[in-house]
Design a protein around this motif. Structure first.
Motif, PDB file in Angstrom:
ATOM      1  N   SER A  13       0.994  -1.234   0.031  1.00  0.00           N
ATOM      2  CA  SER A  13       0.024  -0.111   0.003  1.00  0.00           C
ATOM      3  C   SER A  13       0.970   1.415   0.163  1.00  0.00           C
ATOM      4  N   ASN A  14       2.234   1.189   0.397  1.00  0.00           N
ATOM      5  CA  ASN A  14       2.909   2.506   0.345  1.00  0.00           C
ATOM      6  C   ASN A  14       3.400   2.742  -0.767  1.00  0.00           C
ATOM      7  N   LEU A  15       3.069   1.828  -1.963  1.00  0.00           N
ATOM      8  CA  LEU A  15       3.276   2.491  -3.386  1.00  0.00           C
ATOM      9  C   LEU A  15       2.213   3.446  -3.949  1.00  0.00           C
ATOM     10  N   ASN A  16       1.401   3.481  -3.121  1.00  0.00           N
ATOM     11  CA  ASN A  16      -0.041   4.483  -3.429  1.00  0.00           C
ATOM     12  C   ASN A  16       0.537   5.905  -3.182  1.00  0.00           C
ATOM     13  N   LEU A  17       0.488   6.662  -4.191  1.00  0.00           N
ATOM     14  CA  LEU A  17       1.249   7.819  -4.081  1.00  0.00           C
ATOM     15  C   LEU A  17       0.346   8.900  -3.157  1.00  0.00           C
ATOM     16  N   GLU A  18      -0.911   9.117  -3.319  1.00  0.00           N
ATOM     17  CA  GLU A  18      -1.922   9.548  -2.556  1.00  0.00           C
ATOM     18  C   GLU A  18      -1.828   9.346  -1.239  1.00  0.00           C
ATOM     19  N   GLN A  19      -1.807   8.127  -0.782  1.00  0.00           N
ATOM     20  CA  GLN A  19      -1.687   7.689   0.632  1.00  0.00           C
ATOM     21  C   GLN A  19      -0.377   8.039   1.234  1.00  0.00           C
ATOM     22  N   MET A  20       0.663   8.041   0.526  1.00  0.00           N
ATOM     23  CA  MET A  20       2.107   8.389   0.777  1.00  0.00           C
ATOM     24  C   MET A  20       2.122   9.742   1.190  1.00  0.00           C
ATOM     25  N   ALA A  21       1.636  10.604   0.280  1.00  0.00           N
ATOM     26  CA  ALA A  21       1.462  12.172   0.270  1.00  0.00           C
ATOM     27  C   ALA A  21       0.980  12.532   1.644  1.00  0.00           C
ATOM     28  N   TYR A  22      -0.184  11.909   1.893  1.00  0.00           N
ATOM     29  CA  TYR A  22      -1.152  12.041   3.250  1.00  0.00           C
ATOM     30  C   TYR A  22      -0.261  11.714   4.573  1.00  0.00           C
ATOM     31  N   ARG A  23       0.328  10.559   4.678  1.00  0.00           N
ATOM     32  CA  ARG A  23       0.876  10.073   5.663  1.00  0.00           C
ATOM     33  C   ARG A  23       2.282  10.630   5.878  1.00  0.00           C
ATOM     34  N   CYS A  24       3.179  10.577   4.681  1.00  0.00           N
ATOM     35  CA  CYS A  24       4.328  11.170   4.885  1.00  0.00           C
ATOM     36  C   CYS A  24       4.653  12.305   3.953  1.00  0.00           C
ATOM     37  N   PRO A  25       4.007  13.544   4.250  1.00  0.00           N
ATOM     38  CA  PRO A  25       4.061  14.810   3.431  1.00  0.00           C
ATOM     39  C   PRO A  25       5.634  15.073   2.812  1.00  0.00           C
ATOM     40  N   THR A  26       6.563  14.789   3.435  1.00  0.00           N
ATOM     41  CA  THR A  26       7.916  15.100   3.105  1.00  0.00           C
ATOM     42  C   THR A  26       8.701  14.043   2.385  1.00  0.00           C
ATOM     43  N   ALA A  27       7.992  12.915   2.337  1.00  0.00           N
ATOM     44  CA  ALA A  27       8.622  11.690   1.591  1.00  0.00           C
ATOM     45  C   ALA A  27       8.681  11.997  -0.054  1.00  0.00           C
ATOM     46  N   LYS A  28       9.804  11.501  -0.617  1.00  0.00           N
ATOM     47  CA  LYS A  28      10.248  11.752  -2.194  1.00  0.00           C
ATOM     48  C   LYS A  28      10.444  10.522  -2.532  1.00  0.00           C
ATOM     49  N   ILE A  29       9.965  10.188  -3.913  1.00  0.00           N
ATOM     50  CA  ILE A  29      10.296   8.916  -4.539  1.00  0.00           C
ATOM     51  C   ILE A  29      11.938   9.073  -4.943  1.00  0.00           C
ATOM     52  N   TYR A  30      12.465   8.165  -4.621  1.00  0.00           N
ATOM     53  CA  TYR A  30      14.121   8.110  -5.023  1.00  0.00           C
ATOM     54  C   TYR A  30      14.472   7.308  -5.970  1.00  0.00           C
ATOM     55  N   GLY A  31      13.565   6.273  -6.218  1.00  0.00           N
ATOM     56  CA  GLY A  31      13.873   5.344  -7.402  1.00  0.00           C
ATOM     57  C   GLY A  31      12.832   4.033  -7.496  1.00  0.00           C
ATOM     58  N   ARG A  32      13.131   3.193  -8.519  1.00  0.00           N
ATOM     59  CA  ARG A  32      12.177   2.185  -8.858  1.00  0.00           C
ATOM     60  C   ARG A  32      13.329   0.861  -8.929  1.00  0.00           C
ATOM     61  N   GLY A  33      12.585  -0.165  -8.812  1.00  0.00           N
ATOM     62  CA  GLY A  33      13.789  -1.502  -8.885  1.00  0.00           C
ATOM     63  C   GLY A  33      12.933  -2.657  -8.901  1.00  0.00           C
ATOM     64  N   MET A  34      13.725  -3.607  -8.871  1.00  0.00           N
ATOM     65  CA  MET A  34      13.218  -5.045  -8.495  1.00  0.00           C
ATOM     66  C   MET A  34      13.818  -5.657  -7.347  1.00  0.00           C
ATOM     67  N   LEU A  35      13.083  -6.006  -6.216  1.00  0.00           N
ATOM     68  CA  LEU A  35      13.881  -6.714  -5.270  1.00  0.00           C
ATOM     69  C   LEU A  35      14.066  -8.362  -5.622  1.00  0.00           C
ATOM     70  N   LEU A  36      15.168  -8.717  -5.545  1.00  0.00           N
ATOM     71  CA  LEU A  36      15.379  -9.906  -6.194  1.00  0.00           C
ATOM     72  C   LEU A  36      15.181 -11.061  -4.975  1.00  0.00           C
ATOM     73  N   ASP A  37      14.984 -12.403  -5.360  1.00  0.00           N
ATOM     74  CA  ASP A  37      14.785 -13.511  -4.319  1.00  0.00           C
ATOM     75  C   ASP A  37      13.890 -13.154  -3.211  1.00  0.00           C
ATOM     76  N   TYR A  38      13.198 -12.471  -3.468  1.00  0.00           N
ATOM     77  CA  TYR A  38      11.731 -12.142  -2.434  1.00  0.00           C
ATOM     78  C   TYR A  38      10.529 -12.535  -3.441  1.00  0.00           C
ATOM     79  N   GLN A  39       9.391 -12.787  -2.686  1.00  0.00           N
ATOM     80  CA  GLN A  39       8.098 -12.831  -3.072  1.00  0.00           C
ATOM     81  C   GLN A  39       6.817 -12.289  -2.486  1.00  0.00           C
ATOM     82  N   LEU A  40       6.037 -11.576  -3.154  1.00  0.00           N
ATOM     83  CA  LEU A  40       4.986 -10.916  -2.433  1.00  0.00           C
ATOM     84  C   LEU A  40       3.939 -11.631  -1.992  1.00  0.00           C
ATOM     85  N   LEU A  41       3.377 -11.623  -0.809  1.00  0.00           N
ATOM     86  CA  LEU A  41       2.302 -12.328  -0.380  1.00  0.00           C
ATOM     87  C   LEU A  41       1.313 -11.406   0.357  1.00  0.00           C
ATOM     88  N   PHE A  42       0.181 -12.036   0.884  1.00  0.00           N
ATOM     89  CA  PHE A  42      -0.688 -11.136   1.579  1.00  0.00           C
ATOM     90  C   PHE A  42      -1.089 -12.396   2.742  1.00  0.00           C
TER      91      PHE A  42
END
Length: 155
Positions: A13-42
């Motif tokens: 959920s911290n990928l959501n720009l609006e949510q992050m702007a509300y929660r962390c108003p001074t946060a800035k996107i630094y970059g994008r990438g792929m985290l290797l050898d991990y999987q996403l789960l719920f």
């Protein structure tokens, strides 16, 4: 002396720009990438699971890296239920630009056992994550794969 940057790796959920702007108003996107050898789960309670990652050789998770100020990190600690619900871990990754960084990531703990079962998320939470993926330009196949694996936990 200049302080080191606080870099936070976001995959849910911290990928959501609006949510992050509300929660962390001074946060800035630094970059994008792929985290290797991990999987996403719920994981979590039935119909109330949240995104997490865990090591899995050969898998990968698309991520945004945020540059945080100390007050942003405090806000995220609160939101993520740190240290009881999510713990922090430093991971290394290479950004799309080729820059190698170490970033802090929140990973669900096994502290509260009923929260760590594979399960499906609430629809509103899932839509927040999907919106973040869309805005970041990430392939939703990673979400679909996570839902497939996590939904099997509902036997």
């Amino acid at each position: 002396m200049k302080e080191d940057k606080i870099l936070n790796l976001a995959y849910g959920s911290n990928l959501n720009l609006e949510q992050m702007a509300y929660r962390c108003p001074t946060a800035k996107i630094y970059g994008r990438g792929m985290l290797l050898d991990y999987q996403l789960l719920f994981k979590g309670r039935e119909d109330n699971a949240y995104a997490t990652i865990e090591p899995k050789r050969g898998s990968k998770v698309p991520v945004l890296v945020w540059e945080l100020q100390p007050e942003d990190e405090k806000a995220l600690d609160y939101y993520e239920g740190y240290p009881r619900f999510y713990e922090k871990k430093d991971v290394e990754l290479t950004l799309e630009t080729g820059e190698k960084v170490t970033a802090m990531v929140y990973i669900m703990t096994d502290e509260v056992m009923d929260r760590i079962q594979l399960n499906l998320p609430r629809q509103s939470y899932l839509e927040t994550v999907k919106a973040g993926y869309a805005r970041a330009g990430f392939d939703k196949k990673y979400i679909e794969a996570a839902l497939g694996v996590s939904g099997k936990g509902k036997a």
